[in-house]
Design a protein around this motif. Structure first.
Motif, mmCIF file in Angstrom:
data_model
loop_
_atom_site.group_PDB
_atom_site.id
_atom_site.type_symbol
_atom_site.label_atom_id
_atom_site.label_comp_id
_atom_site.label_asym_id
_atom_site.label_seq_id
_atom_site.Cartn_x
_atom_site.Cartn_y
_atom_site.Cartn_z
ATOM 1 N N GLU A 6 77.228 -14.571 -72.839
ATOM 2 C CA GLU A 6 76.751 -14.945 -73.970
ATOM 3 C C GLU A 6 77.277 -16.850 -73.795
ATOM 4 N N VAL A 7 76.713 -17.302 -74.205
ATOM 5 C CA VAL A 7 76.678 -18.828 -74.220
ATOM 6 C C VAL A 7 75.607 -19.598 -75.998
ATOM 7 N N ASP A 75 58.966 -12.646 -78.740
ATOM 8 C CA ASP A 75 58.531 -12.675 -80.526
ATOM 9 C C ASP A 75 58.789 -13.883 -81.346
ATOM 10 N N ARG A 76 57.566 -15.056 -80.754
ATOM 11 C CA ARG A 76 58.095 -15.847 -81.271
ATOM 12 C C ARG A 76 58.077 -16.631 -82.703
ATOM 13 N N PRO A 77 58.574 -17.151 -83.221
ATOM 14 C CA PRO A 77 60.084 -18.414 -81.832
ATOM 15 C C PRO A 77 61.308 -17.517 -82.331
ATOM 16 N N HIS A 78 61.849 -16.195 -82.432
ATOM 17 C CA HIS A 78 63.314 -15.983 -82.952
ATOM 18 C C HIS A 78 63.351 -15.448 -81.176
ATOM 19 N N ARG A 79 62.700 -14.372 -80.526
ATOM 20 C CA ARG A 79 63.761 -13.733 -79.082
ATOM 21 C C ARG A 79 62.475 -13.392 -78.536
ATOM 22 N N PHE A 80 63.117 -13.622 -77.039
ATOM 23 C CA PHE A 80 62.841 -13.433 -76.007
ATOM 24 C C PHE A 80 62.898 -12.612 -75.064
ATOM 25 N N VAL A 81 63.201 -11.887 -73.973
ATOM 26 C CA VAL A 81 63.399 -10.948 -73.080
ATOM 27 C C VAL A 81 63.199 -11.811 -71.415
ATOM 28 N N ASP A 82 64.493 -11.681 -70.494
ATOM 29 C CA ASP A 82 64.001 -11.618 -68.931
ATOM 30 C C ASP A 82 64.747 -11.035 -68.592
ATOM 31 N N GLU A 95 68.502 -12.286 -72.585
ATOM 32 C CA GLU A 95 68.539 -11.908 -74.029
ATOM 33 C C GLU A 95 68.648 -13.505 -74.474
ATOM 34 N N HIS A 96 67.329 -14.219 -74.812
ATOM 35 C CA HIS A 96 67.463 -15.495 -75.862
ATOM 36 C C HIS A 96 66.872 -15.622 -77.014
ATOM 37 N N LEU A 97 67.983 -15.625 -78.011
ATOM 38 C CA LEU A 97 67.702 -15.833 -79.102
ATOM 39 C C LEU A 97 67.844 -16.896 -79.811
ATOM 40 N N PHE A 98 66.931 -17.583 -81.074
ATOM 41 C CA PHE A 98 66.776 -18.355 -81.293
ATOM 42 C C PHE A 98 66.379 -17.863 -83.157
ATOM 43 N N GLY A 105 67.908 -26.918 -87.219
ATOM 44 C CA GLY A 105 68.215 -26.783 -85.967
ATOM 45 C C GLY A 105 67.866 -25.279 -85.744
ATOM 46 N N THR A 106 68.286 -25.439 -84.337
ATOM 47 C CA THR A 106 68.277 -24.153 -83.909
ATOM 48 C C THR A 106 69.793 -23.631 -83.454
ATOM 49 N N ARG A 107 70.126 -22.665 -83.485
ATOM 50 C CA ARG A 107 71.077 -21.526 -82.741
ATOM 51 C C ARG A 107 70.129 -21.028 -81.795
ATOM 52 N N MET A 108 70.628 -21.583 -80.264
ATOM 53 C CA MET A 108 69.626 -20.600 -79.207
ATOM 54 C C MET A 108 71.178 -20.019 -78.675
ATOM 55 N N THR A 109 70.864 -18.791 -78.124
ATOM 56 C CA THR A 109 71.683 -17.560 -77.473
ATOM 57 C C THR A 109 71.682 -17.560 -76.225
ATOM 58 N N ASP A 110 72.074 -17.422 -75.432
ATOM 59 C CA ASP A 110 72.011 -17.038 -74.218
ATOM 60 C C ASP A 110 72.373 -15.761 -74.035
ATOM 61 N N ARG A 111 72.304 -14.590 -74.544
ATOM 62 C CA ARG A 111 73.076 -13.737 -73.886
ATOM 63 C C ARG A 111 72.035 -12.574 -72.753
ATOM 64 N N MET A 112 73.152 -12.373 -71.135
ATOM 65 C CA MET A 112 72.660 -12.487 -70.194
ATOM 66 C C MET A 112 73.741 -11.001 -70.044
ATOM 67 N N SER A 113 73.044 -10.829 -69.305
ATOM 68 C CA SER A 113 73.714 -8.630 -68.790
ATOM 69 C C SER A 113 73.810 -8.897 -67.043
ATOM 70 N N ILE A 114 74.880 -8.741 -65.962
ATOM 71 C CA ILE A 114 74.235 -8.504 -64.871
ATOM 72 C C ILE A 114 75.409 -7.141 -64.194
ATOM 73 N N THR A 115 74.491 -7.091 -63.501
ATOM 74 C CA THR A 115 75.179 -5.645 -62.924
ATOM 75 C C THR A 115 75.513 -5.790 -60.655
ATOM 76 N N ALA A 116 76.262 -6.017 -60.697
ATOM 77 C CA ALA A 116 76.195 -6.956 -59.551
ATOM 78 C C ALA A 116 76.069 -5.462 -58.502
#
Length: 157
Positions: A6-7, A75-82, A95-98, A105-116
């Motif tokens: 999470e960033v 869900d512009r401009p709040h959230r999208f997922v790739d 998940e990208h949260l705005f 301003g905007t608090r942009m949160t990148d929440r990434m889950s990876i499985t190797a």
């Protein structure tokens, strides 16, 4: 076992501006120019929407990478997922949260889950190598989007 990264980046621009920049593949590739990243979209358009796919080619950790992701929530401009549909991970969910800040301003949160892949060994590599590397990439991209958004430009010079 999934690894969560999470960033959070605070950007002095409205959520709609930041949201649109995050879905612009030219802004994305410019933010990671050091990896030689290129992007091809399923529509030929440079800004992604729901169900669009993007294939990224780059060099990371000294190796060529190719990954294809689809925008699965929008869900512009709040959230999208790739989510990765083809690529090096067993699973990748981003998940990208705005969040609109009272300061305008905007608090942009990148929440990434990876499985190797590769079971237990892959889990160790994901925790020790991939997660820190991906965190740095997300921070670099967040800083780039922040600079572009705060300069009030659609694209960097």
């Amino acid at each position: 076992m999934p690894v969560l990264i999470e960033v959070v980046t605070v950007i002095h621009a409205p959520p709609a501006v930041v949201f649109d920049l995050e879905l612009d593949v030219d802004v994305h590739t410019a933010s990671l120019a050091g990896s030689g990243e290129t992007a091809t979209t399923s529509t030929g358009l440079r800004r992604l929407h729901l169900d669009d796919e993007v294939t990224l080619h780059a060099r990371h950790l000294g190796l060529p990478w190719r990954t294809t992701s689809r925008v699965t929530a929008y869900d512009r401009p709040h959230r999208f997922v790739d989510e990765q549909t083809r690529g090096p991970f067993r699973a990748l969910h981003h998940e990208h949260l705005f969040d609109d800040l009272t300061s305008g301003g905007t608090r942009m949160t990148d929440r990434m889950s990876i499985t190797a892949p590769a079971g237990a060994l892959g889990d160790v590599v994901a925790h020790l190598l991939l997660a820190p590397y991906l965190r740095r990439l997300l921070q670099r991209r967040g800083s780039h989007v922040k600079a572009v958004a705060e300069a009030g430009r659609e694209h960097p010079a």
